[in-house]
Design a protein around this motif. Structure first.
Motif, PDB file in Angstrom:
ATOM      1  N   LEU A 167       0.875  -1.189   0.032  1.00 31.28           N
ATOM      2  CA  LEU A 167      -0.029  -0.062   0.134  1.00 31.28           C
ATOM      3  C   LEU A 167       0.815   1.142   0.030  1.00 31.28           C
ATOM      4  O   LEU A 167       2.179   1.252   0.508  1.00 31.28           O
ATOM      5  N   PRO A 168       0.178   2.149  -0.606  1.00 28.11           N
ATOM      6  CA  PRO A 168       0.833   3.625  -0.423  1.00 28.11           C
ATOM      7  C   PRO A 168       1.165   3.923   1.069  1.00 28.11           C
ATOM      8  O   PRO A 168       0.608   3.594   1.921  1.00 28.11           O
ATOM      9  N   HIS A 169       2.274   4.767   1.642  1.00 31.42           N
ATOM     10  CA  HIS A 169       2.718   4.677   3.011  1.00 31.42           C
ATOM     11  C   HIS A 169       1.483   5.454   3.735  1.00 31.42           C
ATOM     12  O   HIS A 169       1.145   5.034   4.856  1.00 31.42           O
ATOM     13  N   ALA A 170       0.653   6.359   2.975  1.00 28.20           N
ATOM     14  CA  ALA A 170      -0.431   6.683   3.867  1.00 28.20           C
ATOM     15  C   ALA A 170      -1.575   6.124   4.134  1.00 28.20           C
ATOM     16  O   ALA A 170      -2.170   6.312   5.134  1.00 28.20           O
ATOM     17  N   TRP A 171      -1.666   4.888   3.748  1.00 33.25           N
ATOM     18  CA  TRP A 171      -2.736   3.986   3.727  1.00 33.25           C
ATOM     19  C   TRP A 171      -2.252   2.724   4.649  1.00 33.25           C
ATOM     20  O   TRP A 171      -3.048   2.096   5.265  1.00 33.25           O
ATOM     21  N   TYR A 175      -4.823   0.809   7.526  1.00 28.32           N
ATOM     22  CA  TYR A 175      -4.893  -0.589   7.295  1.00 28.32           C
ATOM     23  C   TYR A 175      -4.935  -1.493   8.706  1.00 28.32           C
ATOM     24  O   TYR A 175      -5.501  -2.284   9.112  1.00 28.32           O
ATOM     25  N   LEU A 176      -3.573  -1.080   9.019  1.00 24.95           N
ATOM     26  CA  LEU A 176      -3.166  -1.758  10.472  1.00 24.95           C
ATOM     27  C   LEU A 176      -4.183  -1.629  11.784  1.00 24.95           C
ATOM     28  O   LEU A 176      -4.643  -2.538  11.952  1.00 24.95           O
ATOM     29  N   LYS A 181      -4.460  -4.610  14.441  1.00 25.39           N
ATOM     30  CA  LYS A 181      -3.166  -5.219  14.487  1.00 25.39           C
ATOM     31  C   LYS A 181      -1.988  -4.244  14.996  1.00 25.39           C
ATOM     32  O   LYS A 181      -0.949  -4.586  15.456  1.00 25.39           O
ATOM     33  N   GLY A 182      -2.306  -2.953  15.366  1.00 25.52           N
ATOM     34  CA  GLY A 182      -1.442  -1.927  15.996  1.00 25.52           C
ATOM     35  C   GLY A 182      -1.911  -0.699  15.747  1.00 25.52           C
ATOM     36  O   GLY A 182      -2.818  -0.368  15.127  1.00 25.52           O
ATOM     37  N   ARG A 183      -1.050   0.463  16.315  1.00 23.02           N
ATOM     38  CA  ARG A 183      -1.327   1.656  16.282  1.00 23.02           C
ATOM     39  C   ARG A 183      -0.569   2.386  15.259  1.00 23.02           C
ATOM     40  O   ARG A 183      -1.513   3.407  14.625  1.00 23.02           O
TER      41      ARG A 183
END
Length: 261
Positions: A167-171, A175-176, A181-183
């Motif tokens: 994914l692009p960095h901003a996404w 998604y996480l 799965k995390g912050r």
């Protein structure tokens, strides 16, 4: 699976910095397998001894311990990390660090290991700094090993999410979070050409070891899954076509020949 980071803060260029987690591998038997694989890939048995070795991002300490207590190789091992997650401490000297800077003189080491570290140090500027330090402390006739998750792996190994690093960095962080799965996504896997460009900028010669590493893994770990049995019979020329999507990028690196004269 990753080992430990060389920096605990930083983000992708333009992002708000996030706290970086250790991601240490605490499975000691797997560290022995990894140490043996590195030993074979770097052909350490045929290097002059004693071998002065540095492991950057030691995690559990398993790899440093493997080489520091090796029954045949005579290795003098130093290991560094930001987070102290060691489960074994014998056989090597440990140094706490704060960032990518290494507390050693120029040209101190015959062998330098960076095993699943560069994806944790921060943005591209921090990754360049990491490689510059590896170049600085490596002796002119020395050899290095670097492994990093491939951005195009199907399942991201730190968070076990399919296509996370695609994914692009901003996404990635949304998604996480959406998957519970995390912050914040705190890793920066690399593409093959991107990593090779970083090596070139650091004035390090590099050699892709992905196919040799696959064969070493088959021989050492003796995995018997159907997929592995199939891969054993795939010709190397066919595997070479898959280098861009092999889950882990593995390289041997060294200073240019001109520097060893």
């Amino acid at each position: 699976m990753s080992d430990t980071p060389s920096s605990n803060r930083g983000g992708c260029a333009g992002d708000t910095p996030v706290a970086r987690q250790p991601h240490a591998v605490l499975d000691l038997p797997s560290r022995r397998f990894k140490g043996l694989k590195i030993e074979r890939l770097l052909d350490l048995a045929n290097r002059p001894q004693p071998i002065r070795m540095l492991e950057v991002g030691t995690g559990s300490g398993g790899i440093a311990h493997y080489f520091g207590t090796h029954p045949q190789l005579r290795c003098e091992v130093d290991a560094v990390d930001i987070h102290d997650n060691r489960l074994v401490t014998e056989g090597y000297r440990y140094h706490q660090v704060q960032d990518t800077r290494l507390p050693f003189a120029d040209e101190s080491f015959d062998v330098v290991l960076s095993n699943h570290v560069i994806e944790h140090v921060g943005d591209e500027q921090a990754q360049r700094a990491h490689l510059a330090e590896l170049h600085r402390v490596l002796r002119p006739d020395g050899v290095g090993y670097l492994a990093v998750p491939n951005r195009w792996m199907l399942v991201e190994p730190h968070y076990k999410l399919a296509f996370l690093s695609w994914l692009p960095h901003a996404w990635r962080t949304p998604y996480l979070r959406a998957m519970g799965k995390g912050r914040a996504y705190d890793c920066e896997p690399l593409q093959m050409k991107q990593l090779e460009q970083l090596f070139a900028e650091a004035k390090l010669d590099c050699c892709n070891l992905c196919i040799a590493a696959l064969h070493a893994t088959f021989d050492i770990e003796r995995i018997q899954s159907p997929a592995v049995r199939l891969l054993r019979h795939v010709p190397d020329r066919a595997l070479l076509q898959l280098r861009r999507i092999i889950p882990t990028l593995i390289y041997r690196f060294s200073r240019p020949v001109s520097e060893s004269r």
